[in-house]
Motif scaffolding. Structure first.
Motif, mmCIF file in Angstrom:
data_model
loop_
_atom_site.group_PDB
_atom_site.id
_atom_site.type_symbol
_atom_site.label_atom_id
_atom_site.label_comp_id
_atom_site.label_asym_id
_atom_site.label_seq_id
_atom_site.Cartn_x
_atom_site.Cartn_y
_atom_site.Cartn_z
ATOM 1 N N UNK A 1 0.470 1.798 4.380
ATOM 2 C CA UNK A 1 -0.222 1.785 3.260
ATOM 3 C C UNK A 1 0.426 1.597 1.866
ATOM 4 N N UNK A 2 1.409 2.299 1.835
ATOM 5 C CA UNK A 2 2.584 1.928 0.612
ATOM 6 C C UNK A 2 2.868 0.529 0.461
ATOM 7 N N UNK A 3 3.006 -0.022 1.661
ATOM 8 C CA UNK A 3 3.597 -1.332 1.506
ATOM 9 C C UNK A 3 2.409 -2.483 1.259
ATOM 10 N N UNK A 4 1.403 -2.127 1.412
ATOM 11 C CA UNK A 4 0.088 -3.237 1.099
ATOM 12 C C UNK A 4 0.403 -4.195 -0.316
ATOM 13 N N UNK B 1 5.371 -1.409 -9.026
ATOM 14 C CA UNK B 1 5.457 -0.177 -8.106
ATOM 15 C C UNK B 1 5.441 1.079 -8.459
ATOM 16 N N UNK B 2 4.747 2.178 -7.788
ATOM 17 C CA UNK B 2 4.837 3.423 -8.199
ATOM 18 C C UNK B 2 6.069 4.292 -8.092
ATOM 19 N N UNK B 3 7.017 3.356 -7.338
ATOM 20 C CA UNK B 3 8.496 4.232 -7.077
ATOM 21 C C UNK B 3 9.656 3.213 -7.597
ATOM 22 N N UNK C 1 18.163 1.244 -4.285
ATOM 23 C CA UNK C 1 18.632 2.304 -3.428
ATOM 24 C C UNK C 1 17.922 2.113 -2.064
ATOM 25 N N UNK C 2 17.457 1.299 -1.480
ATOM 26 C CA UNK C 2 16.795 1.538 -0.107
ATOM 27 C C UNK C 2 15.337 1.458 -0.406
ATOM 28 N N UNK C 3 14.613 0.869 -1.191
ATOM 29 C CA UNK C 3 13.199 1.040 -1.068
ATOM 30 C C UNK C 3 12.464 0.192 -0.218
ATOM 31 N N UNK C 4 11.618 0.665 0.665
ATOM 32 C CA UNK C 4 11.135 -0.123 1.526
ATOM 33 C C UNK C 4 10.285 -1.388 0.989
ATOM 34 N N UNK C 5 9.645 -1.179 -0.122
ATOM 35 C CA UNK C 5 9.081 -2.202 -0.914
ATOM 36 C C UNK C 5 9.986 -3.198 -1.070
#
Lengths: 318, 501
Positions: free
Chosen positions: B245-248, B284-286, B292-296
């Protein structure tokens, strides 16, 4: 990545690999002839050699294979052929590129380190404009350039196409910007969207747009009208003394044995007459233009001299 | 709808299925080998397609392109080396995740995003070829120049700690891009009489040198094995529902940017992936996780470059105009079989077009299956002792680079780039601005000068149409915005806004 995939892919490819048939040996001195091109697979120069090779094999009595050697704007391929043994086994597929690269970059091995052996085709160049644009004829384009400022496109900076536009500009004395591009496709977009008044290209590469009615041909840059396009006037007929000949032929390492030269000089006219081969090259408007060893050497020298003076006039080289 | 119905029957054609699977496998392999670009992978395959029937040949080449665009992310994540130009943006967060022992998840995200991107791209290709082709047609030289400048504005994000160092690094890339043939006059520049430099320096050489060789040198300086990283389990993990869901959002950004860049001849996957990375970070919210290794940070560029692999086919099918080296090879595949891509192709050889669509669909499925099969082996391989692994990587990149032109000049350039990369690493210069400058330099310069030839040295041509004005305006906004943010942060004494490379 993994060895397993590598082997699997290798096997798949090996299975698809076309096998080469050994033609009945005649008196050609070697079994396999390699035609080297600087064109990448699928480009005009590559397709020309691959089509030719299918008919040359039986005509010469040897296997004919095509090798693509890219890099150095063609200089790498020329060097490879110039350094090969002149025994009739390695040849180079010529286009005007090898003369331009030699003159512009002065590589160690240039066009003059090869022997121009035979010419096969002239590839007619034409001027064209967008079908939806305001220009109906070459004169319309020239009028715009005479009264204001023209914008004309050529596919590459150092090319016969650009040279032909610069020649047209200088014999007519009009005011036009000759804009060079990164290839014919890039330029086609700028013709279609009206950025350019006209572009120059070979019929074969324009065919898709032509048949769809997206572009209009204005004039042919050939000495005579192009067969199949008999309604298309030449630039000369329009009153501007410009005609160019984009050649496609074969060059060899220097010092070729006379019997190999004779074999090629006999084979090319025969291949050009082959109805099967005609069925391939005629739709692309390639004009058969056989020149023998002596004529072709003179032709290439003349072409190079014209090109050199053009490049000096336009200030590209000293 | 008609297109879809006409395409479905071809999905069961065994020769297409085989061609798509073989092409995808070959593409993933070529894309994953550093130094071998998608276009070279396709060029190597092209002669084998001469004897195939036209549909299978085209499908095989197009599947190779799809596979290669995906494959580039594998070494980016596993060995800090982008396998293709367009995977460069994936390196940052992909390799960071790998170091944290999450290589399996990083690879899973990239495969999942590649799947999403390819599917979106395929739908666009099938449904919106016409309107997308119009976008391509509206781009004039000044608009391309503006697009390049907009791409360069991403440097603000990629610069890392020091903006000055980021700009110097970008300038370095722009300088390398000037080597070769002058785009307007055709004269030689900075070739030092070496004919191998006439075509310029391949970005992939510089990238492999900067990333891979300098990484090997840096690791050689480590005293104990694997000090700097955690081992990953040799298993591929797909994102769970929460992460998916975060990757959408980054994936939506990636497909939008990819669709836009893909249809424009000359722009291509590299700009798309960098811009997608930049935009994903902005929205992004993050934000602080990026770098530093964000999946997004993996999802956005990988969605973008896989969307490009499909939409780049739009100008080829609609006009017969190849927008990149890879689609130029695909054009060659058409021409060799006597097919002329362009407006008439849909009428004259609709069967080829529909089998191409079907083949692309099969190849996307094949990409996922092959990925699941191959990736655990790849993770296992990079878990081997450092010394063996690094020797293997060195041999791999050297041989990869050698195959481009089968010449030692390229290998020499690679070594020089490696030494430069090590120096940049020691001096803490970021690599990505250099890559961006190198990739965009030619696009910007050639279109800038072309526009001036067109206008007769009248600079107003650059704000002469709406596309250029909008793109340049956006670039100005990005640059000023990031400058303002940096100044604010500096005043507040906070320096959280970093993207180290």
């Amino acid at each position: 990545m993994t060895r397993r995939t590598l082997v699997a892919a290798g096997l798949t490819l090996a299975a698809l690999c076309p096998f080469v048939t050994v033609a009945g040996a005649q008196d050609y001195p070697v079994k396999t002839i390699t035609l080297v091109t600087h064109s990448s697979p699928g480009a005009g120069g590559d397709i020309f050699l691959r089509d030719l090779s299918r008919f040359l094999g039986p005509a010469l009595g040897a296997n004919v294979v095509v090798e693509n050697i890219s890099g150095g704007s063609g200089a790498t391929a020329v060097a490879r052929v110039a350094n090969s043994r002149p025994d009739g086994s390695v040849f180079y597929g010529t286009t005007p590129t090898f003369i331009y690269t030699t003159l512009l970059s002065e590589p160690e091995f240039g066009y003059d380190s090869l022997d121009p052996l035979v010419n096969v085709f002239f590839d007619p160049e034409v001027l064209y404009t967008a079908a939806t644009g305001p220009f109906q004829s070459l004169e319309d384009v020239m009028t715009k350039a005479r009264e204001g400022r023209g914008q004309w496109g050529a596919a590459n900076p150092a090319s016969l196409e650009r040279q032909s536009l610069e020649m047209l500009k200088s014999v007519s004395g009009v005011n036009a910007a000759v804009v060079s591009h990164d290839g014919g496709g890039d330029m086609m977009i700028n013709v279609l969207n009206g950025t350019l008044d006209m572009g120059v290209g070979e019929i074969q590469e324009l065919k898709g747009q032509l048949e769809a009615g997206e572009i209009r041909l204005l004039a042919a840059l050939t000495a005579d009208r192009i067969p199949g396009y008999d309604d298309l006037p030449t630039v000369r007929e329009a009153g501007y003394d410009v005609a160019v000949r984009k050649f496609r032929g074969i060059a060899a390492p220097k010092g070729l044995p006379p019997e190999v030269v004779a074999a090629w000089e006999a084979a090319i006219p025969r291949v050009l007459e082959d109805p099967e081969f005609k069925a391939i090259y005629e739709p692309d408007s390639l004009q058969p233009a056989f020149l023998d060893d002596e004529e072709y050497s003179q032709f290439i020298d003349g072409f190079a001299a014209d090109t050199r003076s053009f490049l000096i006039e336009t200030g590209v080289i000293q | 709808m008609d297109t879809l119905l006409a395409t479905i029957p071809y999905l069961g054609d065994w020769s297409l299925i085989l061609a798509a699977i073989a092409g995808t496998a070959w593409g993933i392999m070529g894309g994953a080998l550093p130094g071998i670009s998608p276009s070279i992978t396709m060029a190597l395959l092209l002669p084998f397609t001469y004897v195939m029937d036209p549909s299978s040949a085209i499908v095989m080449l197009a599947s190779t392109y799809v596979g290669a665009e995906y494959g580039g992310s594998v070494p980016a994540i596993l060995i800090n080396t982008p396998g293709t130009n367009s995977a460069a943006a994936t390196v940052v967060d992909g390799y960071a995740m790998n170091k944290q022992g999450k290589a399996g998840l990083a690879l899973g995200i990239s495969l999942y995003s590649g799947f999403i991107g390819s599917m979106v791209g395929l739908v666009l290709l099938m449904a919106l070829s016409g309107p997308l082709a119009k976008v391509a047609l509206s781009f004039t030289p000044p608009a391309y120049f503006a697009l390049g400048v907009l791409g360069l504005s991403v440097i603000a994000t990629l610069a890392g700690d020091s903006m000055a160092k980021g700009l110097i690094a970008a300038l370095f890339g722009l300088m390398i891009a000037t080597v070769g043939t002058d785009p307007v006059s055709g004269a030689n520049r900075f070739t030092f009489g070496n004919s191998d430099l006439l075509n310029g320096i391949e970005p992939v050489l510089v990238m492999v040198g900067l990333f891979a060789l300098s990484e090997l040198l840096a690791q050689a300086a480590l005293t104990r094995d694997d000090q700097d990283r955690a081992r990953s389990r040799p298993r591929i993990e797909f994102p769970d529902r929460k992460l998916a869901r975060r990757l959408v959002k980054p994936q939506a950004i990636g497909s939008a940017v990819g669709a836009f860049e893909g249809v424009m001849p000359g722009a291509g996957g590299t700009i798309a992936s960098f811009m997608a990375y930049n935009e994903a970070r902005r929205w992004s919210a993050h934000k602080d996780e990026f770098g530093h290794g964000s999946p997004e940070g993996i999802a956005a560029p990988e969605t973008a470059n896989n969307t490009v692999a499909e939409t780049a086919i739009v100008p080829l099918l609609s006009f017969g105009i190849p927008g990149s080296n890879s689609t130029a090879i695909l054009l060659g595949g058409f021409l060799i079989h006597g097919l002329q891509p362009g407006p008439m192709l849909f009428q004259r050889s609709a069967d080829v077009v529909h089998s191409l669509y079907a083949g692309l669909f099969i190849s996307i499925i094949a990409m996922v299956i092959l990925g699941i099969l191959i990736l655990p082996v790849c993770v296992w391989m990079v878990n081997r002792p450092r010394a063996y692994l690094n020797a293997f990587i060195l041999a791999l990149v050297m041989s990869g680079v050698y195959t481009i032109h089968e010449g030692l000049t390229d290998v020499g350039m690679l070594l020089i780039a490696g030494a430069a990369g090590f120096l940049m690493r020691v001096l803490r210069f970021p690599f990505l601005p250099t890559v961006l400058g190198l990739v965009l330099g030619y696009l910007i310069e050639s279109n800038f000068r072309r526009a001036l030839v067109l206008s007769g040295d009248d600079y107003s041509i650059f704000v002469g149409d709406w596309i250029s004005i909008v793109l340049l305006g956006l670039a100005a906004l990005f640059i000023l915005g990031s400058f303002a943010a940096r100044t604010l942060n500096f005043i507040r004494g906070r320096r959280s806004d970093r993207v180290p490379v």
